[in-house]
Scaffold this active site. Structure first.
Site, PDB file in Angstrom:
ATOM      1  N   LEU A 124       0.835  -1.202   0.000  1.00  0.00           N
ATOM      2  CA  LEU A 124       0.000   0.000   0.000  1.00  0.00           C
ATOM      3  C   LEU A 124       0.877   1.262   0.000  1.00  0.00           C
ATOM      4  O   LEU A 124       0.717   2.138  -0.853  1.00  0.00           O
ATOM      5  CB  LEU A 124      -0.923  -0.011   1.241  1.00  0.00           C
ATOM      6  CG  LEU A 124      -1.826   1.203   1.440  1.00  0.00           C
ATOM      7  CD1 LEU A 124      -2.844   1.321   0.311  1.00  0.00           C
ATOM      8  CD2 LEU A 124      -2.567   1.127   2.791  1.00  0.00           C
ATOM      9  N   THR A 125       1.813   1.332   0.941  1.00  0.00           N
ATOM     10  CA  THR A 125       2.627   2.534   1.129  1.00  0.00           C
ATOM     11  C   THR A 125       3.494   2.831  -0.095  1.00  0.00           C
ATOM     12  O   THR A 125       4.007   1.915  -0.748  1.00  0.00           O
ATOM     13  CB  THR A 125       3.530   2.338   2.368  1.00  0.00           C
ATOM     14  OG1 THR A 125       2.719   1.970   3.469  1.00  0.00           O
ATOM     15  CG2 THR A 125       4.300   3.600   2.704  1.00  0.00           C
ATOM     16  N   GLY A 128       5.929   8.588  -1.397  1.00  0.00           N
ATOM     17  CA  GLY A 128       5.308   9.891  -1.135  1.00  0.00           C
ATOM     18  C   GLY A 128       4.005   9.800  -0.360  1.00  0.00           C
ATOM     19  O   GLY A 128       3.372  10.836  -0.090  1.00  0.00           O
ATOM     20  N   SER A 129       3.544   8.625  -0.015  1.00  0.00           N
ATOM     21  CA  SER A 129       2.268   8.515   0.713  1.00  0.00           C
ATOM     22  C   SER A 129       2.261   7.308   1.632  1.00  0.00           C
ATOM     23  O   SER A 129       2.395   6.175   1.188  1.00  0.00           O
ATOM     24  CB  SER A 129       1.095   8.422  -0.271  1.00  0.00           C
ATOM     25  OG  SER A 129       1.213   7.284  -1.093  1.00  0.00           O
ATOM     26  N   GLY A 239      -8.175  -6.018  11.010  1.00  0.00           N
ATOM     27  CA  GLY A 239      -7.660  -7.258  11.603  1.00  0.00           C
ATOM     28  C   GLY A 239      -6.150  -7.199  11.781  1.00  0.00           C
ATOM     29  O   GLY A 239      -5.610  -7.678  12.783  1.00  0.00           O
ATOM     30  N   GLN A 277      11.169  -3.041  47.125  1.00  0.00           N
ATOM     31  CA  GLN A 277       9.744  -2.786  46.920  1.00  0.00           C
ATOM     32  C   GLN A 277       9.496  -1.826  45.741  1.00  0.00           C
ATOM     33  O   GLN A 277       8.513  -1.970  45.017  1.00  0.00           O
ATOM     34  CB  GLN A 277       9.102  -2.228  48.195  1.00  0.00           C
ATOM     35  CG  GLN A 277       7.589  -2.321  48.128  1.00  0.00           C
ATOM     36  CD  GLN A 277       6.910  -1.792  49.368  1.00  0.00           C
ATOM     37  OE1 GLN A 277       7.185  -0.691  49.818  1.00  0.00           O
ATOM     38  NE2 GLN A 277       6.029  -2.587  49.934  1.00  0.00           N
ATOM     39  N   LEU A 336      15.186  -2.885  34.035  1.00  0.00           N
ATOM     40  CA  LEU A 336      15.324  -3.741  35.227  1.00  0.00           C
ATOM     41  C   LEU A 336      16.444  -4.768  35.066  1.00  0.00           C
ATOM     42  O   LEU A 336      16.868  -5.385  36.041  1.00  0.00           O
ATOM     43  CB  LEU A 336      13.987  -4.428  35.540  1.00  0.00           C
ATOM     44  CG  LEU A 336      12.894  -3.457  36.027  1.00  0.00           C
ATOM     45  CD1 LEU A 336      11.547  -4.173  36.152  1.00  0.00           C
ATOM     46  CD2 LEU A 336      13.266  -2.818  37.360  1.00  0.00           C
ATOM     47  N   GLY A 339      22.600  -2.925  33.006  1.00  0.00           N
ATOM     48  CA  GLY A 339      23.461  -2.918  31.817  1.00  0.00           C
ATOM     49  C   GLY A 339      23.266  -4.148  30.950  1.00  0.00           C
ATOM     50  O   GLY A 339      23.410  -4.103  29.717  1.00  0.00           O
ATOM     51  N   GLU A 362       0.875  -0.253   9.959  1.00  0.00           N
ATOM     52  CA  GLU A 362      -0.565  -0.596   9.947  1.00  0.00           C
ATOM     53  C   GLU A 362      -1.367   0.645  10.352  1.00  0.00           C
ATOM     54  O   GLU A 362      -2.421   0.547  10.991  1.00  0.00           O
ATOM     55  CB  GLU A 362      -0.875  -1.763  10.911  1.00  0.00           C
ATOM     56  CG  GLU A 362       0.052  -2.942  10.775  1.00  0.00           C
ATOM     57  CD  GLU A 362      -0.457  -4.044   9.865  1.00  0.00           C
ATOM     58  OE1 GLU A 362      -1.656  -4.280   9.838  1.00  0.00           O
ATOM     59  OE2 GLU A 362       0.372  -4.650   9.169  1.00  0.00           O
TER      60      GLU A 362
HETATM   61  C1  LIG Z   1       9.515  -1.833   9.046  1.00  0.00           C
HETATM   62  C2  LIG Z   1       8.336  -1.343   8.276  1.00  0.00           C
HETATM   63  C3  LIG Z   1       7.569  -2.261   7.570  1.00  0.00           C
HETATM   64  C4  LIG Z   1       6.474  -1.815   6.834  1.00  0.00           C
HETATM   65  N1  LIG Z   1       5.765  -2.719   6.097  1.00  0.00           N
HETATM   66  C5  LIG Z   1       4.811  -2.264   5.236  1.00  0.00           C
HETATM   67  C6  LIG Z   1       4.171  -3.172   4.337  1.00  0.00           C
HETATM   68  O1  LIG Z   1       4.429  -4.377   4.347  1.00  0.00           O
HETATM   69  N2  LIG Z   1       3.259  -2.685   3.470  1.00  0.00           N
HETATM   70  C7  LIG Z   1       2.937  -1.353   3.421  1.00  0.00           C
HETATM   71  O2  LIG Z   1       2.106  -0.991   2.621  1.00  0.00           O
HETATM   72  N3  LIG Z   1       3.551  -0.467   4.260  1.00  0.00           N
HETATM   73  C8  LIG Z   1       4.472  -0.891   5.149  1.00  0.00           C
HETATM   74  N4  LIG Z   1       5.103  -0.003   5.993  1.00  0.00           N
HETATM   75  C9  LIG Z   1       4.805   1.414   5.869  1.00  0.00           C
HETATM   76  C10 LIG Z   1       4.043   1.992   7.052  1.00  0.00           C
HETATM   77  O3  LIG Z   1       2.716   1.542   7.019  1.00  0.00           O
HETATM   78  C11 LIG Z   1       4.167   3.529   6.965  1.00  0.00           C
HETATM   79  O4  LIG Z   1       5.505   3.851   7.285  1.00  0.00           O
HETATM   80  C12 LIG Z   1       3.209   4.219   7.890  1.00  0.00           C
HETATM   81  O5  LIG Z   1       1.880   4.076   7.449  1.00  0.00           O
HETATM   82  C13 LIG Z   1       3.519   5.727   8.017  1.00  0.00           C
HETATM   83  O6  LIG Z   1       3.655   6.327   6.783  1.00  0.00           O
HETATM   84  P1  LIG Z   1       4.944   7.249   6.490  1.00  0.00           P
HETATM   85  O7  LIG Z   1       6.155   6.483   6.872  1.00  0.00           O
HETATM   86  O8  LIG Z   1       4.831   7.736   5.093  1.00  0.00           O
HETATM   87  O9  LIG Z   1       4.794   8.448   7.486  1.00  0.00           O
HETATM   88  P2  LIG Z   1       3.985   9.823   7.242  1.00  0.00           P
HETATM   89  O10 LIG Z   1       2.623   9.507   6.761  1.00  0.00           O
HETATM   90  O11 LIG Z   1       4.822  10.717   6.415  1.00  0.00           O
HETATM   91  O12 LIG Z   1       3.904  10.397   8.709  1.00  0.00           O
HETATM   92  C14 LIG Z   1       4.950  11.150   9.340  1.00  0.00           C
HETATM   93  C15 LIG Z   1       4.443  11.560  10.730  1.00  0.00           C
HETATM   94  O13 LIG Z   1       3.307  12.436  10.578  1.00  0.00           O
HETATM   95  C16 LIG Z   1       2.199  11.902  11.291  1.00  0.00           C
HETATM   96  N5  LIG Z   1       0.953  12.225  10.564  1.00  0.00           N
HETATM   97  C17 LIG Z   1       0.693  12.058   9.244  1.00  0.00           C
HETATM   98  N6  LIG Z   1      -0.557  12.467   8.952  1.00  0.00           N
HETATM   99  C18 LIG Z   1      -1.086  12.918  10.114  1.00  0.00           C
HETATM  100  C19 LIG Z   1      -2.352  13.474  10.483  1.00  0.00           C
HETATM  101  N7  LIG Z   1      -3.337  13.635   9.592  1.00  0.00           N
HETATM  102  N8  LIG Z   1      -2.550  13.839  11.771  1.00  0.00           N
HETATM  103  C20 LIG Z   1      -1.578  13.653  12.700  1.00  0.00           C
HETATM  104  N9  LIG Z   1      -0.378  13.122  12.422  1.00  0.00           N
HETATM  105  C21 LIG Z   1      -0.130  12.751  11.143  1.00  0.00           C
HETATM  106  C22 LIG Z   1       2.451  10.407  11.343  1.00  0.00           C
HETATM  107  O14 LIG Z   1       1.742   9.804  12.408  1.00  0.00           O
HETATM  108  C23 LIG Z   1       3.957  10.376  11.553  1.00  0.00           C
HETATM  109  O15 LIG Z   1       4.263  10.588  12.908  1.00  0.00           O
HETATM  110  C24 LIG Z   1       6.151  -0.430   6.797  1.00  0.00           C
HETATM  111  C25 LIG Z   1       6.927   0.477   7.539  1.00  0.00           C
HETATM  112  C26 LIG Z   1       7.996   0.033   8.276  1.00  0.00           C
HETATM  113  C27 LIG Z   1       8.810   1.036   9.040  1.00  0.00           C
END
Ligand SMILES: Cc1cc2nc3c(=O)[nH]c(=O)nc-3n(C[C@H](O)[C@H](O)[C@H](O)COP(=O)(O)OP(=O)(O)OC[C@H]3O[C@@H](n4cnc5c(N)ncnc54)[C@H](O)[C@@H]3O)c2cc1C
Length: 379
Positions: A124-125, A128-129, A239, A277, A336, A339, A362
């Protein structure tokens, strides 16, 4: 109201826990160092019914409830959260195909997915999004045979490792209504992968960009209806959020068990440190927090199972609450250990690193708050 697990649920938990302790826990650090999970682990999990936990029985799955599934993830995560979370992603994809795919697609993908001879990733990710997932740009241009995909997915767990990619693509207008879901097989023309991401935790799972360069996808690999892909992706995540929360819970509970043992052995000022404690109160707080998180998680799972109208908000609340509790507890367990907690040999620092990402993926925990706030304000 009955808070007890049934005999069958207890058996499911015990089976997952037993397998985890025997086949995963002793190898978890080595797999982390190698940056990969041996592929032959997955068919063993498939044989236990864990490849299609909530895939319907007609499609060959275990047909379990979401609540049952949280038990599996909690138990497996006691061995390794990175392995357990990877299984969660696979299950999320398998369920999406079972729920929305055509009979032909189900017939082609699900037998292998359930047996886990085929491992699935969720795409999905994009670079840029992330949080604003509906802004995705990967285009699926229509062709006579189906679609031609062009674009890049970022942070894909199992990128370059999995056998199939459940991918959200743009087939229409901007925004959520122009998004569809397609199934892309590994080895497709025009499918390639970025370099291995160097991460803080979840190191045994390979994470890479997934790149599509005019990648042909046959029409039969469209999941469900064109334009409904975002809905499917979000439904899958309800889920998925429960599972990730369960992974935090199990790993944190395991860290607490280990910490209790360590504190009984470690001497300071002439006595074992579990005699202080101030530290006993910390243990009590951690146990209370984990038990509260567990009940809340199971209630959210029950809401999803029973189709409650506020299930999505509860899944979001559970994901936020349990992942934050899990990380806080794991960090205190490290403290706890003194080191020694900072040394890899004791395993707690791995738990701290592995759990941290559960607050990010997620849907970040800020997005979970957004879902809950919207739900409150819409009432
Ligand atoms: C190890 C790892 C594995 C992953 N695996 C997958 C995968 O298998 N498939 C997949 O599709 N994606 C995957 N992801 C991507 C993950 O879902 C995204 O990183 C996540 O959704 C956040 O998106 P971003 O990194 O673009 O952060 P951004 O969306 O750029 O967010 C940056 C910050 O702004 C905050 N923010 C953004 N919008 C708002 C808002 N409207 N209000 C308040 N705060 C906001 C966010 O909470 C965050 O703190 C993975 C990420 C990691 C790190």
């Amino acid at each position: 109201m009955d808070f007890a697990l049934s005999e069958e649920q207890t058996a499911i938990f015990d089976m997952a826990h037993g397998f985890g302790q025997e086949a995963i826990a002793p190898n978890a650090r080595q797999w982390e160092a190698e940056g990969t999970i041996p592929k032959d682990l997955w068919p063993q999990l498939g044989a236990l019914g864990f490849g299609g936990l909530y895939v319907s029985e007609e499609a060959g799955g275990a047909g379990l409830t979401r609540l049952d599934a949280t038990l599996v993830f909690e138990a497996l995560s006691m061995a390794c959260p990175s392995v357990a979370a990877f299984l969660s992603i696979h299950n999320m994809c398998a369920r999406m195909i079972d729920a929305y795919g055509s009979e032909d697609l189900k017939g082609r993908v699900l037998p292998g997915a359930v047996a886990m001879t085929t491992v699935l990733s969720y795409c999905l990710t994009e670079p840029g999004s992330g949080s604003d997932a509906a802004a995705l740009k990967t285009r699926a241009e229509k062709t006579n045979e189906g679609y031609r995909l062009t674009g890049t997915k970022a942070f894909i767990s199992g990128g370059g490792y999995s056998d199939g990619y459940v991918t959200m693509v743009r087939t229409g207008v901007d925004g959520p209504k122009g998004i569809s879901t397609v199934y892309v097989e590994a080895g497709s023309d025009g499918l390639s992968f970025g370099g291995l991401e160097d991460k803080m935790g979840w190191k045994s799972q390979p994470t890479r960009q997934v790149q599509f360069d005019a990648c042909p996808v046959p029409h039969g690999n469209l999941v469900g209806t064109e334009g409904d892909g975002f809905k499917y992706a979000m439904a899958g995540l309800d889920g998925g959020r429960l599972n990730i929360a369960a992974c935090s819970l199990g790993a944190a509970q395991q860290a607490l068990t280990q910490t209790l043992q360590y504190m009984g052995e470690r001497q300071a000022f002439g006595q074992s440190i579990d005699r202080f404690q101030a530290l006993q109160f910390r243990l009590a707080d951690m146990e209370t927090d984990l038990q509260a998180a567990r009940i809340f998680l199971r209630q959210a799972a029950w809401k999803l199972d029973t189709g409650a109208p506020d299930a999505t908000a509860f899944c979001a609340m559970a994901k936020k609450l349990v992942t934050e509790t899990g990380s806080r507890v794991a960090d205190m367990c490290l403290q706890l250990h003194g080191g020694y907690g900072y040394l890899a040999d004791y395993g707690v620092e791995k738990t701290v690193r592995d759990l941290r990402v559960h607050q990010i993926l997620e849907g970040t925990n800020e997005i979970m708050r957004l879902i809950v706030a919207r739900h409150l304000l819409s009432r």
